[in-house]
Scaffold this motif. Structure first.
Motif, PDB file in Angstrom:
ATOM      1  N   GLU A  50       0.827  -1.196   0.000  1.00 39.86           N
ATOM      2  CA  GLU A  50       0.000   0.000   0.000  1.00 39.86           C
ATOM      3  C   GLU A  50       0.866   1.252   0.000  1.00 39.86           C
ATOM      4  OE1 GLU A  50      -2.383  -0.532   3.467  1.00 39.86           O
ATOM      5  OE2 GLU A  50      -3.933  -1.639   2.398  1.00 39.86           O
ATOM      6  N   LEU A  51       0.444   2.241  -0.767  1.00 41.23           N
ATOM      7  CA  LEU A  51       1.184   3.494  -0.911  1.00 41.23           C
ATOM      8  C   LEU A  51       0.544   4.551  -0.023  1.00 41.23           C
ATOM      9  CD1 LEU A  51       3.569   4.694  -2.540  1.00 41.23           C
ATOM     10  CD2 LEU A  51       1.880   5.484  -4.205  1.00 41.23           C
ATOM     11  N   TYR A  52       1.378   5.200   0.814  1.00 41.93           N
ATOM     12  CA  TYR A  52       0.885   6.178   1.791  1.00 41.93           C
ATOM     13  C   TYR A  52       1.590   7.521   1.600  1.00 41.93           C
ATOM     14  CZ  TYR A  52      -1.838   2.867   4.563  1.00 41.93           C
ATOM     15  OH  TYR A  52      -2.786   1.962   4.995  1.00 41.93           O
ATOM     16  N   LEU A  53       0.853   8.572   1.936  1.00 41.62           N
ATOM     17  CA  LEU A  53       1.361   9.943   1.947  1.00 41.62           C
ATOM     18  C   LEU A  53       1.258  10.462   3.381  1.00 41.62           C
ATOM     19  CD1 LEU A  53       2.418  11.804  -0.345  1.00 41.62           C
ATOM     20  CD2 LEU A  53       0.202  12.960  -0.273  1.00 41.62           C
ATOM     21  N   CYS A  54       2.401  10.735   4.019  1.00 43.02           N
ATOM     22  CA  CYS A  54       2.449  11.127   5.425  1.00 43.02           C
ATOM     23  C   CYS A  54       2.848  12.599   5.538  1.00 43.02           C
ATOM     24  CB  CYS A  54       3.452  10.268   6.190  1.00 43.02           C
ATOM     25  SG  CYS A  54       3.132   8.489   6.082  1.00 43.02           S
ATOM     26  N   LEU A  69       6.433  10.216   1.022  1.00 43.28           N
ATOM     27  CA  LEU A  69       5.740   9.231   0.195  1.00 43.28           C
ATOM     28  C   LEU A  69       6.413   7.882   0.412  1.00 43.28           C
ATOM     29  CD1 LEU A  69       3.506   9.001  -2.013  1.00 43.28           C
ATOM     30  CD2 LEU A  69       5.323   9.278  -3.702  1.00 43.28           C
ATOM     31  N   CYS A  70       5.669   6.882   0.912  1.00 40.52           N
ATOM     32  CA  CYS A  70       6.259   5.595   1.251  1.00 40.52           C
ATOM     33  C   CYS A  70       5.216   4.495   1.117  1.00 40.52           C
ATOM     34  CB  CYS A  70       6.839   5.605   2.659  1.00 40.52           C
ATOM     35  SG  CYS A  70       5.604   5.852   3.961  1.00 40.52           S
ATOM     36  N   THR A  71       5.678   3.255   1.232  1.00 40.32           N
ATOM     37  CA  THR A  71       4.792   2.094   1.243  1.00 40.32           C
ATOM     38  C   THR A  71       4.883   1.423   2.599  1.00 40.32           C
ATOM     39  OG1 THR A  71       6.505   0.592   0.412  1.00 40.32           O
ATOM     40  CG2 THR A  71       5.177   1.769  -1.232  1.00 40.32           C
ATOM     41  N   THR A  72       4.047   0.445   2.807  1.00 39.70           N
ATOM     42  CA  THR A  72       4.047  -0.255   4.093  1.00 39.70           C
ATOM     43  C   THR A  72       5.286  -1.115   4.278  1.00 39.70           C
ATOM     44  OG1 THR A  72       2.750  -2.003   3.049  1.00 39.70           O
ATOM     45  CG2 THR A  72       1.538  -0.293   4.246  1.00 39.70           C
ATOM     46  N   ALA A 130      13.834  14.122  -2.743  1.00 34.36           N
ATOM     47  CA  ALA A 130      14.993  13.346  -2.310  1.00 34.36           C
ATOM     48  C   ALA A 130      14.517  12.129  -1.555  1.00 34.36           C
ATOM     49  CB  ALA A 130      15.925  14.204  -1.444  1.00 34.36           C
ATOM     50  N   GLU A 131      15.431  11.197  -1.323  1.00 39.35           N
ATOM     51  CA  GLU A 131      15.132   9.980  -0.587  1.00 39.35           C
ATOM     52  C   GLU A 131      15.744  10.074   0.799  1.00 39.35           C
ATOM     53  OE1 GLU A 131      15.860   5.118  -0.893  1.00 39.35           O
ATOM     54  OE2 GLU A 131      16.559   6.478  -2.472  1.00 39.35           O
ATOM     55  N   GLY A 132      15.051   9.569   1.827  1.00 44.87           N
ATOM     56  CA  GLY A 132      15.549   9.647   3.183  1.00 44.87           C
ATOM     57  C   GLY A 132      15.104   8.490   4.043  1.00 44.87           C
ATOM     58  N   ASP A 133      15.880   8.232   5.093  1.00 41.01           N
ATOM     59  CA  ASP A 133      15.546   7.171   6.035  1.00 41.01           C
ATOM     60  C   ASP A 133      14.587   7.710   7.090  1.00 41.01           C
ATOM     61  OD1 ASP A 133      17.204   8.858   7.367  1.00 41.01           O
ATOM     62  OD2 ASP A 133      18.747   7.364   7.823  1.00 41.01           O
ATOM     63  N   LEU A 134      14.406   6.945   8.185  1.00 40.13           N
ATOM     64  CA  LEU A 134      13.429   7.328   9.201  1.00 40.13           C
ATOM     65  C   LEU A 134      13.781   8.669   9.844  1.00 40.13           C
ATOM     66  CD1 LEU A 134      10.978   6.751  10.984  1.00 40.13           C
ATOM     67  CD2 LEU A 134      12.473   5.398  12.482  1.00 40.13           C
ATOM     68  N   ALA A 135      15.056   8.869  10.224  1.00 33.62           N
ATOM     69  CA  ALA A 135      15.448  10.124  10.876  1.00 33.62           C
ATOM     70  C   ALA A 135      15.237  11.316   9.943  1.00 33.62           C
ATOM     71  CB  ALA A 135      16.906  10.047  11.318  1.00 33.62           C
ATOM     72  N   SER A 185       8.466  -0.397   2.701  1.00 37.13           N
ATOM     73  CA  SER A 185       9.729   0.283   2.401  1.00 37.13           C
ATOM     74  C   SER A 185      10.397   0.783   3.671  1.00 37.13           C
ATOM     75  CB  SER A 185       9.474   1.454   1.447  1.00 37.13           C
ATOM     76  OG  SER A 185       8.600   2.394   2.043  1.00 37.13           O
ATOM     77  N   ALA A 186      11.740   0.817   3.637  1.00 40.13           N
ATOM     78  CA  ALA A 186      12.530   1.320   4.766  1.00 40.13           C
ATOM     79  C   ALA A 186      12.941   2.765   4.568  1.00 40.13           C
ATOM     80  CB  ALA A 186      13.769   0.449   4.971  1.00 40.13           C
ATOM     81  N   SER A 187      12.685   3.339   3.411  1.00 40.32           N
ATOM     82  CA  SER A 187      12.983   4.743   3.134  1.00 40.32           C
ATOM     83  C   SER A 187      11.814   5.334   2.363  1.00 40.32           C
ATOM     84  CB  SER A 187      14.289   4.892   2.343  1.00 40.32           C
ATOM     85  OG  SER A 187      14.190   4.219   1.099  1.00 40.32           O
ATOM     86  N   GLY A 188      11.767   6.637   2.333  1.00 44.52           N
ATOM     87  CA  GLY A 188      10.660   7.314   1.678  1.00 44.52           C
ATOM     88  C   GLY A 188      11.139   8.457   0.809  1.00 44.52           C
ATOM     89  N   ILE A 189      10.217   9.000   0.035  1.00 45.03           N
ATOM     90  CA  ILE A 189      10.485  10.143  -0.821  1.00 45.03           C
ATOM     91  C   ILE A 189      10.084  11.413  -0.072  1.00 45.03           C
ATOM     92  CG2 ILE A 189      10.017  11.224  -3.032  1.00 45.03           C
ATOM     93  CD1 ILE A 189      11.579   8.630  -3.201  1.00 45.03           C
ATOM     94  N   LEU A 190      11.024  12.344   0.032  1.00 45.99           N
ATOM     95  CA  LEU A 190      10.787  13.601   0.753  1.00 45.99           C
ATOM     96  C   LEU A 190      10.378  14.676  -0.236  1.00 45.99           C
ATOM     97  CD1 LEU A 190      13.927  13.550   3.089  1.00 45.99           C
ATOM     98  CD2 LEU A 190      11.706  12.465   3.435  1.00 45.99           C
ATOM     99  N   LEU A 191       9.232  15.299   0.016  1.00 45.78           N
ATOM    100  CA  LEU A 191       8.703  16.361  -0.836  1.00 45.78           C
ATOM    101  C   LEU A 191       8.593  17.653  -0.032  1.00 45.78           C
ATOM    102  CD1 LEU A 191       5.810  14.355  -2.540  1.00 45.78           C
ATOM    103  CD2 LEU A 191       8.159  14.625  -3.341  1.00 45.78           C
TER     104      LEU A 191
END
Length: 473
Positions: free
Chosen positions: A47-51, A105-108, A87-92, A110-116
């Protein structure tokens, strides 16, 4: 977004073994009502999520559309992103981005997400200076936005020599701070000293430049070690003079360092006036500064300790004005100065709608009443009014507060030793200022053991800026 950008995002969101980003974000922002994790759809990787934090983002940055060709027909994807490059980033990195108004922007899986970059900060527009009256010069000032303040300086200093060093300070606030300096004009040792002091800052949070200056400055318990201003033209002039400027996110005041004693009774408009007029105004402010500091003590000295130094007419006039006053001169002077400081502080702190009324009541009604009640003399009221008036001539607010404190020490010295006490207080003040340093530079520059003469000190007011530029080059 084009097809290439979609494939790039999809590659970054592939499932990775290890900690799950979405679960980490939900745990970090647990208990925050404005945290949103919106499900956009479902794809091959999950699943794709926007946080995001709903109170910090702007909806105009992201445009959504249904994309039936993207693995599954029910996937609702970002069609277009309005902002800086993602850009791409980890949890921190994702947690920090969300706190700054970004979107992840991440999925359930993935360990990294897209930063907007989707921040929509609540701030006031660029307006006129509120703490510094503009008589001649640009009519706009800094505000609480760091990006806006940097842009205002860039607009005034259109040169690649204007360098900017950035960092974040505060363990809890992560406040962004920037150090401006002109390459080739600023002393590299000064820049390195400031950067080194930034690295030593260990605080939970920084809210204003006053707190930052105490952490960056030297050992000074009373005098401010740098000038704070909300005028970009004043900062630009200081940068040309070889100084540095520190801009802090969340405050409209910039720090100009190093600070010299002469900087606190010099106005920004002095640069725009004829040299002789600027010199006259600065000397007028300096004389007002000395009057504010020593006039009450001088009155006490010549009316209670060194009475023999007066002309007979002055002594008789002073004695006649104090007829019926039950208190000694020192106590009488302390009382009237205390009341004046209370009136000034009330006028500053109270709302503007009633501040003028309180000042009128305190200055006119109370002053007339204490004179009629023979609590203070008429001559002392003139001295106190002159002292209060000269305090307002001092350009810098922080230096005005210092003078309000110092005049009590000078008053006590004059009440005990008379004119000798005034001389002793002046000598102590000069010695103290000569030993004071601002970021490694003497506080009495261009005089002092570690002085540094800048382009436009009081010695160069009569020199042409063109000649100064040629000499510097």
């Amino acid at each position: 977004m084009g097809g290439h950008r979609k494939r790039t995002i999809w590659h970054a969101l592939q499932p990775v073994t290890g900690a799950k980003l979405l679960a980490g974000l939900r745990g970090s922002f647990d208990g925050m009502a404005d945290f949103e994790a919106v499900r956009l759809g479902e794809a091959a990787s999950g699943e794709l999520y926007l946080c995001y934090l709903s109170t910090l983002v702007g909806s105009e940055h992201l445009l959504f559309s249904l994309d039936p060709s993207f693995d599954q027909a029910d996937a609702s994807l970002v069609e277009r992103y309005v902002g800086t490059k993602f850009a791409e980033g980890d949890l921190a990195a994702c947690v920090e981005a969300l706190c700054r108004g970004g979107t992840v922007l991440c999925t359930t899986a993935s360990a990294s997400g897209i930063l907007l970059e989707t921040a929509d900060w609540q701030q006031r527009n660029v307006g006129q200076p509120l703490t510094e009256n503009v008589i001649q010069g640009p009519m706009y000032a800094f505000n609480e936005s760091y990006r806006t303040n940097v842009a205002l300086l860039r607009q005034r200093m259109r040169s690649p020599k204007l360098k900017l060093w950035e960092t974040t300070i505060g363990r809890e606030t992560s406040t962004r701070a920037g150090v401006f300096y002109m390459q080739g004009l600023a002393d590299p040792g000064l820049v390195d000293r400031v950067i080194d002091r930034f690295a030593r800052i260990d605080a939970d949070g920084i809210q204003d430049t006053g707190q930052l200056l105490r952490l960056l400055g030297g050992k000074s318990l009373l005098f401010p070690l740098a000038v704070t201003t909300e005028r970009p033209d004043r900062v630009a002039g200081a940068l040309i003079d070889g100084k540095i400027a520190i801009v802090l996110d969340g405050t409209p005041l910039a720090i100009v360092a190093p600070g010299a004693f002469t900087d606190f009774w010099a106005a920004a408009e002095d640069r725009y006036l004829m040299p002789f007029i600027a010199l006259f105004l600065r000397m007028l402010r300096f004389m007002a500064l000395m009057t504010n500091l020593f006039l009450p003590g001088f009155y006490v000295a010549i009316t209670s300790v060194n009475i023999d130094v007066n002309r007979l007419e002055i002594s008789l006039a002073a004695a006649g004005s104090r007829e019926g006053v039950p208190y000694p001169v020192l106590v009488e002077t302390l009382l009237i100065l205390f009341l004046l400081d209370c009136i000034v502080e009330a006028g500053v702190r109270l709302p503007r709608t009633i501040g003028a009324t309180v000042t009128m009541v305190g200055g006119v009604v109370l002053g007339q009443a204490i004179i009629q009640a023979n609590i203070v003399s008429n001559l002392l009221v003139i001295v106190a009014a002159t002292t209060a008036l000269t305090n307002f001539i001092v350009v810098d607010y922080q230096m005005g507060l210092v003078l309000r404190v110092l005049k009590y020490f000078v008053l006590l010295g004059a009440g005990v030793l008379g004119i000798l006490g005034l001389v002793l207080c002046f000598a102590i003040l000069v010695v103290f200022l000569s030993r004071l340093e601002s970021f490694g530079v003497s506080y009495l520059s261009p005089a002092g053991p570690r002085a540094r003469v800048y382009t436009r000190t009081w010695l160069s007011w009569f020199k042409s800026p063109v000649r100064s530029r040629e000499r510097r080059g």
